[in-house]
Design an enzyme around this catalytic site. Structure first.
Site, PDB file in Angstrom:
ATOM      1  N   HIS A 205       0.838  -1.202   0.000  1.00  0.00           N
ATOM      2  CA  HIS A 205       0.000   0.000   0.000  1.00  0.00           C
ATOM      3  C   HIS A 205       0.878   1.260   0.000  1.00  0.00           C
ATOM      4  CE1 HIS A 205      -3.407  -2.609   0.836  1.00  0.00           C
ATOM      5  NE2 HIS A 205      -4.215  -1.566   0.730  1.00  0.00           N
ATOM      6  N   HIS A 247       1.523  -3.676   9.425  1.00  0.00           N
ATOM      7  CA  HIS A 247       2.953  -3.520   9.125  1.00  0.00           C
ATOM      8  C   HIS A 247       3.722  -2.929  10.289  1.00  0.00           C
ATOM      9  CE1 HIS A 247       2.865  -4.394   4.804  1.00  0.00           C
ATOM     10  NE2 HIS A 247       1.694  -3.804   4.790  1.00  0.00           N
TER      11      HIS A 247
HETATM   12  C1  LIG Z   1      -4.990  -8.349  -5.671  1.00  0.00           C
HETATM   13  C2  LIG Z   1      -4.266  -7.111  -6.033  1.00  0.00           C
HETATM   14  C3  LIG Z   1      -4.453  -6.576  -7.385  1.00  0.00           C
HETATM   15  C4  LIG Z   1      -3.443  -6.472  -5.187  1.00  0.00           C
HETATM   16  C5  LIG Z   1      -3.141  -6.894  -3.803  1.00  0.00           C
HETATM   17  C6  LIG Z   1      -2.967  -5.659  -3.005  1.00  0.00           C
HETATM   18  C7  LIG Z   1      -2.559  -5.977  -1.572  1.00  0.00           C
HETATM   19  C8  LIG Z   1      -3.519  -6.622  -0.688  1.00  0.00           C
HETATM   20  C9  LIG Z   1      -1.323  -5.619  -1.169  1.00  0.00           C
HETATM   21  C10 LIG Z   1      -0.823  -5.820   0.204  1.00  0.00           C
HETATM   22  O1  LIG Z   1      -0.513  -4.567   0.718  1.00  0.00           O
HETATM   23  P1  LIG Z   1       0.314  -4.452   2.033  1.00  0.00           P
HETATM   24  O2  LIG Z   1       1.652  -5.045   1.760  1.00  0.00           O
HETATM   25  O3  LIG Z   1       0.398  -2.969   2.294  1.00  0.00           O
HETATM   26  O4  LIG Z   1      -0.436  -5.141   3.109  1.00  0.00           O
END
Ligand SMILES: CC(C)=CCC/C(C)=C/COP(=O)(O)O
Length: 284
Positions: A205, A247
């Site tokens: 994110h 995180h």
């Molecule tokens: C399924 C798609 C298209 C993207 C996944 C996005 C996601 C859930 C990322 C994890 O984010 P963090 O590392 O910040 O938790």
């Protein structure tokens, strides 16, 4: 208290005092480059700490071999012994940073579940989480590309799509290599995740927020109040990751750093309409 005798015997070049107790229970400093006095040598055999130290010795030293040796005061020691100080200093600095990171992240994870101290704000944090999720961004960029009737608009949207896919790939690779587990207080209730998303370094994110913020500021958002809003949004997305307990602080900090640089890569790889037409021409 260090005995004056031991202090005077520690050489200046590269000799580091090592704190041990002598037979009389008092602490004595000895140099790592010199042979310890006999009463300390005797203790090494039975002391569990020294047994552990011996176990972590380099294989060369344990074997008693090693072609490259340095001579200090008539004492032959492998050269690698003189270089052990640096890695251990870096190791100590890194483990201290890691400990602070874990402690701070745990303290800041105030929305990790409903009964956390700020549990009532959790739904708002989850809303911010959705605003930085990959699916709405991919869907939004694809929709705008489809709806755009100008070449310039299509170019920007196509490159945004390319940037989002690049971000997913790069974050996935780093997560799979580093394999840092998410904080223990995290509840894994995110929607639409990949298998690598069980790992937390870096925050996907945060990379997306930093990269998309730079993209929006460079190509789409010109009005000053909106530019401030974009920056605030990106910061909230990053901060909410720690508040939700998803995180550690370093995951988000590195995520912002990585996302910032990813945008530079997008600029380098920028797909121009001419390039696209020649690519389509090659396909036909
Ligand atoms: C399924 C798609 C298209 C993207 C996944 C996005 C996601 C859930 C990322 C994890 O984010 P963090 O590392 O910040 O938790």
């Amino acid at each position: 208290m260090p005995s004056p005798k031991a202090r005077s015997s520690s050489g200046r070049s590269g000799s580091v005092p090592c704190n041990v107790t002598g037979g009389n229970g008092r602490y004595e400093f000895i140099s790592l480059n010199r042979t310890p006095p006999p009463h300390l040598l005797q203790r090494q055999g039975s002391d569990p700490t020294s047994a552990r130290l011996r176990a972590s010795e380099s294989p060369n030293r344990r074997r008693g071999s090693g072609s490259s040796t340095s001579s200090t005061g008539g004492q032959q020691l492998p050269e690698e012994d003189c270089m052990k100080l640096n890695p251990s200093f870096i190791g100590i600095a890194l483990s201290s940073l890691l400990a602070i990171d874990l402690w701070l992240s745990k303290r800041l994870g105030v929305c990790a579940c409903e009964d956390s101290s700020w549990g009532s704000v959790r739904p708002l944090m989850k809303l911010i989480e959705i605003s930085g999720h990959g699916i709405p961004w991919l869907a939004g960029a694809a929709y705008c590309l489809y709806k755009s009737d100008s070449v310039a608009g299509q170019e920007v949207m196509l490159n945004l799509l390319m940037a989002l896919v690049l971000d997913l790939v790069l974050v996935g690779v780093v997560k799979a290599v580093v394999r840092r587990r998410r904080p223990a207080h995290n509840r894994m209730d995110m929607f639409a995740t990949f298998s690598v998303d069980r790992y937390s370094f870096p925050s996907g994110h945060a990379t997306r927020a930093a990269m998309c913020a730079r993209f929006l500021l460079a190509h789409l958002v010109l009005a000053a109040p909106l530019r401030v809003l974009v920056l605030l949004w990106a910061s909230f997305v990053g901060f909410s990751r720690v508040l939700l307990g998803r995180h550690n602080v370093t995951d988000v900090a590195f995520g912002f750093f990585m996302g910032y640089w990813q945008y530079n890569l997008v600029e380098v790889l920028w797909l121009s309409p001419v390039m696209l037409q020649s690519m389509i021409g090659h396909l036909h």
